[in-house]
Design an enzyme around this catalytic site. Sequence first.
Site: not given
Ligand code: C5P
Length: 320
Positions: A24, A113, A116, A119-122, A155
């Site tokens: 994405k 990537p 990057g 959102a590859g891991g997601s 994501d």
């Molecule tokens: O949800 P995810 O694990 O992908 O998010 C990774 C990190 O990105 C979170 O731990 C947070 O530090 C930050 N984040 C945020 N606000 C969001 C999404 C992600 O602060 N809406």
Amino acid sequence: MTALEDWDDGPFRPEAVTVRVPAKINLSLSVGPLRPDGYHELVTVFHAVSLYDEIVARAARGLSLTVEPLRRDSDVAGVPDDEHNLAWRAALLLAEYARVEPDVRLTIRKDIPVAGGMAGGSADAAAALLACDRLWGTGLRRDELHDLAARLGSDVPFALHGGTAIGSGRGEHITPVLAAAGLEWVIAVYDGGLSTPKVFETCDTRRRRDSREIPEPSVHPDLMTTLRSGDALRVGAALYNDLQPAAIELLPEIGDLLEAGRAAGAAGALVSGSGPTTVFLVDGPVSAAEVEEQLRASGLCRAVRRARGPVPGALVSNVR
Ligand code: C5P
């Protein structure tokens, strides 16, 4: 025994399920205040593009995971092959929810990537949910898969959904955007990664430093209108990302890349999510070739790729 009963040896249990899942980019990313749970309230326009990872889930005893490159030039450095991989956690979460044993051998073939901001891991987690659901015959409803996806990361639900969609909350509430026209992208994969929490933190620090009032996050109405028009120049001018200044502060070369793409005639130039990947909206093949050449010439990219969007989210592509 009748002839029919002869055939009835229980439900078909596949040996292997393959799911293809796109990367994405964020056409807009409006970041609001930090919430008590450590996340930021945000409103974003997600856009799925034609760079894909493939996840194969094979019947096995116990849970195991392998990561390999999908293409010769795909990079998998630093991707964990244990419980630190979100796809592993996705398989465990589904098994726990559906009360089945987490018996699966997962293979992730990466082309998105790594680290990057795409959102590859997601994407891999979303694909693992879908693949294991099919492999194990757990048959979850779409809304159940979405809920599990949201528990895995902000994501992940969009990776199931695909297309172009508004994400709100911490990104996990998805509202489809209708009639988004096709867009062509050149994607510069910077030679290095950025930590998402660090970029959000830097965004907060910059705002405190400037004593700036943090507005409620929103989608600019111009972007919605121009997306329906499909006019690359208008869409390009409406792209925005509140995290971009923070990403450039952490890695100034990103700013140089954006400048190089703009100078080469890109209709729009933007950091994708928390970066460091930068994306360039182009208006046709001539413009794409020019932008691609300049980005390569910068010497700052690990790879330069072309992609189009929107494309559908995670889909089962093979069952055997
Ligand atoms: O949800 P995810 O694990 O992908 O998010 C990774 C990190 O990105 C979170 O731990 C947070 O530090 C930050 N984040 C945020 N606000 C969001 C999404 C992600 O602060 N809406």
